[in-house]
Design a protein around this motif. Structure first.
Motif, PDB file in Angstrom:
ATOM      1  N   GLN A   1       6.720   2.898 -12.578  1.00 47.33           N
ATOM      2  CA  GLN A   1       5.473   2.231 -12.950  1.00 47.33           C
ATOM      3  C   GLN A   1       5.286   2.196 -14.459  1.00 47.33           C
ATOM      4  OE1 GLN A   1       2.472   4.384 -10.732  1.00 47.33           O
ATOM      5  NE2 GLN A   1       2.508   2.914  -9.050  1.00 47.33           N
ATOM      6  N   LYS A   2       5.862   3.170 -15.164  1.00 47.65           N
ATOM      7  CA  LYS A   2       5.692   3.252 -16.609  1.00 47.65           C
ATOM      8  C   LYS A   2       6.808   2.561 -17.380  1.00 47.65           C
ATOM      9  CE  LYS A   2       3.260   7.692 -16.229  1.00 47.65           C
ATOM     10  NZ  LYS A   2       3.277   9.136 -16.590  1.00 47.65           N
ATOM     11  N   GLU A   3       7.767   1.945 -16.684  1.00 51.10           N
ATOM     12  CA  GLU A   3       8.908   1.313 -17.340  1.00 51.10           C
ATOM     13  C   GLU A   3       8.654  -0.140 -17.718  1.00 51.10           C
ATOM     14  OE1 GLU A   3      12.196   1.811 -14.737  1.00 51.10           O
ATOM     15  OE2 GLU A   3      12.519   3.926 -15.247  1.00 51.10           O
ATOM     16  N   GLY A   4       7.433  -0.599 -17.518  1.00 51.01           N
ATOM     17  CA  GLY A   4       7.096  -1.964 -17.903  1.00 51.01           C
ATOM     18  C   GLY A   4       7.618  -2.990 -16.926  1.00 51.01           C
ATOM     19  N   GLU A   5       8.113  -4.106 -17.465  1.00 49.18           N
ATOM     20  CA  GLU A   5       8.546  -5.222 -16.629  1.00 49.18           C
ATOM     21  C   GLU A   5       9.704  -4.842 -15.718  1.00 49.18           C
ATOM     22  OE1 GLU A   5       8.239  -8.953 -15.049  1.00 49.18           O
ATOM     23  OE2 GLU A   5       6.924  -8.011 -16.524  1.00 49.18           O
ATOM     24  N   SER A   6      10.682  -4.102 -16.228  1.00 47.62           N
ATOM     25  CA  SER A   6      11.834  -3.705 -15.405  1.00 47.62           C
ATOM     26  C   SER A   6      11.395  -2.806 -14.254  1.00 47.62           C
ATOM     27  CB  SER A   6      12.873  -2.984 -16.266  1.00 47.62           C
ATOM     28  OG  SER A   6      12.332  -1.788 -16.828  1.00 47.62           O
ATOM     29  N   GLY A   7      10.459  -1.898 -14.521  1.00 43.14           N
ATOM     30  CA  GLY A   7       9.957  -1.023 -13.470  1.00 43.14           C
ATOM     31  C   GLY A   7       9.211  -1.794 -12.399  1.00 43.14           C
ATOM     32  N   ARG A   8       8.412  -2.784 -12.822  1.00 44.32           N
ATOM     33  CA  ARG A   8       7.685  -3.598 -11.851  1.00 44.32           C
ATOM     34  C   ARG A   8       8.647  -4.406 -10.979  1.00 44.32           C
ATOM     35  NH1 ARG A   8       4.002  -4.201 -16.164  1.00 44.32           N
ATOM     36  NH2 ARG A   8       5.006  -6.138 -16.838  1.00 44.32           N
ATOM     37  N   ASN A   9       9.729  -4.895 -11.581  1.00 47.76           N
ATOM     38  CA  ASN A   9      10.719  -5.649 -10.798  1.00 47.76           C
ATOM     39  C   ASN A   9      11.373  -4.760  -9.743  1.00 47.76           C
ATOM     40  OD1 ASN A   9      10.268  -8.008 -12.258  1.00 47.76           O
ATOM     41  ND2 ASN A   9      11.867  -7.563 -13.751  1.00 47.76           N
ATOM     42  N   LYS A  10      11.666  -3.504 -10.113  1.00 45.83           N
ATOM     43  CA  LYS A  10      12.254  -2.566  -9.139  1.00 45.83           C
ATOM     44  C   LYS A  10      11.284  -2.290  -7.997  1.00 45.83           C
ATOM     45  CE  LYS A  10      15.100  -0.163 -12.588  1.00 45.83           C
ATOM     46  NZ  LYS A  10      15.314   1.141 -13.304  1.00 45.83           N
TER      47      LYS A  10
ATOM     48  N   ILE B   1       0.834  -1.198   0.000  1.00 45.30           N
ATOM     49  CA  ILE B   1       0.000   0.000   0.000  1.00 45.30           C
ATOM     50  C   ILE B   1       0.872   1.252   0.000  1.00 45.30           C
ATOM     51  CG2 ILE B   1      -1.664   1.333   1.368  1.00 45.30           C
ATOM     52  CD1 ILE B   1      -2.823  -1.324   2.328  1.00 45.30           C
ATOM     53  N   VAL B   2       1.948   1.242   0.797  1.00 40.37           N
ATOM     54  CA  VAL B   2       2.861   2.394   0.839  1.00 40.37           C
ATOM     55  C   VAL B   2       3.480   2.644  -0.531  1.00 40.37           C
ATOM     56  CG1 VAL B   2       5.030   3.246   1.797  1.00 40.37           C
ATOM     57  CG2 VAL B   2       3.350   2.179   3.299  1.00 40.37           C
ATOM     58  N   VAL B   3       3.957   1.576  -1.177  1.00 41.27           N
ATOM     59  CA  VAL B   3       4.572   1.724  -2.506  1.00 41.27           C
ATOM     60  C   VAL B   3       3.540   2.201  -3.521  1.00 41.27           C
ATOM     61  CG1 VAL B   3       5.662   0.456  -4.400  1.00 41.27           C
ATOM     62  CG2 VAL B   3       6.373   0.035  -2.042  1.00 41.27           C
ATOM     63  N   GLN B   4       2.302   1.705  -3.403  1.00 39.76           N
ATOM     64  CA  GLN B   4       1.243   2.143  -4.310  1.00 39.76           C
ATOM     65  C   GLN B   4       0.944   3.627  -4.147  1.00 39.76           C
ATOM     66  OE1 GLN B   4      -2.460   0.103  -3.760  1.00 39.76           O
ATOM     67  NE2 GLN B   4      -3.429   0.987  -5.556  1.00 39.76           N
ATOM     68  N   LEU B   5       0.888   4.101  -2.911  1.00 35.26           N
ATOM     69  CA  LEU B   5       0.640   5.521  -2.658  1.00 35.26           C
ATOM     70  C   LEU B   5       1.822   6.373  -3.110  1.00 35.26           C
ATOM     71  CD1 LEU B   5      -1.058   5.353   0.865  1.00 35.26           C
ATOM     72  CD2 LEU B   5      -2.154   5.680  -1.358  1.00 35.26           C
ATOM     73  N   LEU B   6       3.048   5.841  -2.938  1.00 36.16           N
ATOM     74  CA  LEU B   6       4.229   6.569  -3.432  1.00 36.16           C
ATOM     75  C   LEU B   6       4.204   6.670  -4.954  1.00 36.16           C
ATOM     76  CD1 LEU B   6       7.064   5.095  -1.164  1.00 36.16           C
ATOM     77  CD2 LEU B   6       6.091   7.399  -1.078  1.00 36.16           C
ATOM     78  N   GLY B   7       3.658   5.654  -5.607  1.00 34.51           N
ATOM     79  CA  GLY B   7       3.539   5.694  -7.063  1.00 34.51           C
ATOM     80  C   GLY B   7       2.589   6.761  -7.552  1.00 34.51           C
ATOM     81  N   ILE B   8       1.722   7.239  -6.663  1.00 34.54           N
ATOM     82  CA  ILE B   8       0.796   8.302  -7.034  1.00 34.54           C
ATOM     83  C   ILE B   8       1.390   9.676  -6.751  1.00 34.54           C
ATOM     84  CG2 ILE B   8      -1.499   9.283  -6.545  1.00 34.54           C
ATOM     85  CD1 ILE B   8      -2.372   6.436  -5.786  1.00 34.54           C
TER      86      ILE B   8
END
Length: 450
Positions: free
Chosen positions: A103-112, A87-94
């Motif tokens: 979040q917009k970097e695709g698979e590599s961004g999701r891995n990070k 939840i913290v990471v999701q809110l930071l993504g906003i």
């Protein structure tokens, strides 16, 4: 009924699906077995642990952990630290541009982001485990052979390892099993409490220590529970389909685009999060009355009783407010409009750009209010059930966080099973239509989901 048995037989004809289901059941069995292992140095037969039932926010954590929290298990913290970190990471993504870029970097961004979530989970687990052993483990239950200081150090390490173990089990289910692993682990923990709750209710109605009502009252309760489940499924699956037309493109002798699809805007886009946020705030009055004796007997006591009218009305209001808030920060009409414009799509009768984002925002606002009201009704149903004489343990399954999680996880899992059946040209689980979970809805006719 014959069609149902035929469909169940088809499930076992698909070798990959059968292996995934068996693997999932095996992992869940391992989780339930390990959840009964107590912390090293704790005497499980100690009288201090016999009446260790939790209430309030601790009861909520105990429900998510499948009872491990009150048993002083090595998996006492369960997956809650991981959920908190997510939840913290999701809110930071906003709010944080760096996380938005990942979040917009695709698979590599999701891995990070996944790696950051794991590190944050470790930090949160260490902090929570220290608080847990300090406040929730009775000193009388600690074996004399282990000193208090050594017990605290070992317990923090074991609890942290336990949470990481549960997180690993969830990831294994997601990768090699069926359904979302973390959600299934929470669901199994909730379902594990159902047999005991049902047994208490049966005893209260028709047992030797019957409180009245008899078999008729018990049957009516079961029927009411089924009706509430059907109502919850309706809310979870409800969507508003916004049509989107894509422009035709001619490349050589082939035509691309020119089809009508739709954007599925969910009635309950916020899911279970508004109830969790509202419950966290509603626990504050109870905490104040516990730590400040002068508040006992004051008006705050009304908000410490979950079955009081003041508590229910305030709880419902907070859920409605948090539903609008969480929907606003997770659903971005401007980004949806921009993505639609980049792909050559438009809503019939609406100009691309600002007009499209305004239209989507207006639709979201209109469907969010009834969704928030229905969510508030589901949340306060357990309190209403208690008012009608239903036991507290069994009343929890009449609504609230537990029922929403159960319905959502079951729908998601059935959706994956149905996808396997349809890919192998078997009939789905439903005679008409398609099962839809929280993350997807079926496309109209042969069109794909946007």
């Amino acid at each position: 009924m014959k069609k149902l048995f035929t469909t169940l037989g088809n499930i076992w004809k698909i070798e990959e699906l059968k292996e995934r289901i068996m693997f999932t059941l095996l992992i869940l069995l391992v989780y339930r077995f390990v959840s009964h292992v107590v912390l090293p140095g704790v005497d499980p037969t100690s009288p201090a642990l016999t009446n260790n039932a939790k209430s309030g926010i601790l009861g909520l954590l105990d429900m998510f952990a499948g009872g491990s929290f009150s048993r002083i298990s090595i998996l006492a913290l369960g997956v809650m630290p991981y959920i908190s970190a997510s939840i913290v990471v999701q809110l930071l993504g906003i709010a944080v541009p760096t996380f938005q870029k990942m979040q917009k970097e695709g698979e590599s961004g999701r891995n990070k982001l996944n790696q950051i979530t794991r590190y944050l989970t470790v930090a949160i687990t260490i902090v929570q485990s220290i608080g847990y052993v300090k406040t929730q483990v009775p000193v009388e239950a600690i074996l004399p052979i282990m000193g208090t200081t050594m017990f605290y150090i070992v317990s923090v390490i074991v609890l942290t390892a336990g949470t990481l173990f549960v997180m690993w089990l969830g990831e294994k289910i997601t990768d090699k099993g069926i359904g979302n692993g973390t959600s299934l682990i929470i669901m199994v923990g909730i379902i594990a409490r159902l047999p005991n709750a049902l047994a208490q209710e049966v005893t209260a109605r028709v047992g030797s220590a019957s409180e009245g009502g008899g078999p008729v009252a018990l049957v009516l309760e079961i029927v009411a529970l089924l009706a509430v489940v059907m109502f919850t499924v309706l809310i979870v699956q409800g969507v508003r389909k916004v049509p989107v037309q894509y422009a035709k493109k001619i490349v050589g002798n082939r035509q691309f685009g020119g089809v009508r699809q739709y954007i599925p805007l969910k009635v309950n886009a916020a899911g279970v999060m508004p109830i969790i946020f509202a419950q966290a705030l509603m626990f504050i009055p109870g905490a104040l009355t516990s730590f400040v004796p002068s508040f006992q007997g004051s008006w705050l006591m009304q908000f410490s009783n979950p079955v009081s009218l003041a508590y229910s009305l305030t709880f419902a209001f907070l859920i409605i407010a948090f539903t609008f808030f969480y929907t606003a920060i997770t659903v971005n009409p401007t980004q949806m409009s921009d993505d639609m414009k980049k792909n050559g799509g438009f809503i019939p009768g609406i100009k691309p750009g600002f007009a499209t984002s305004s239209f989507i925002d207006d639709v979201i606002s209109k469907i969010t209010f009834p969704g928030a009201v229905f969510l508030a009704i589901i949340a306060i149903l357990p309190s209403i059930a208690v008012k009608f004489g239903i036991k507290q343990e069994f009343a929890q399954f009449f609504g609230g966080t537990s029922l929403l999680i159960l319905v959502g996880v079951v729908l998601d899992t059935l959706q994956q099973i149905e996808s396997y059946l349809l890919m192998r040209h078997y009939d789905g689980l439903m005679k008409t239509g398609r099962i839809t979970g929280r993350t997807g809805v079926p496309a109209a006719s042969s069109n794909a989901v946007l």
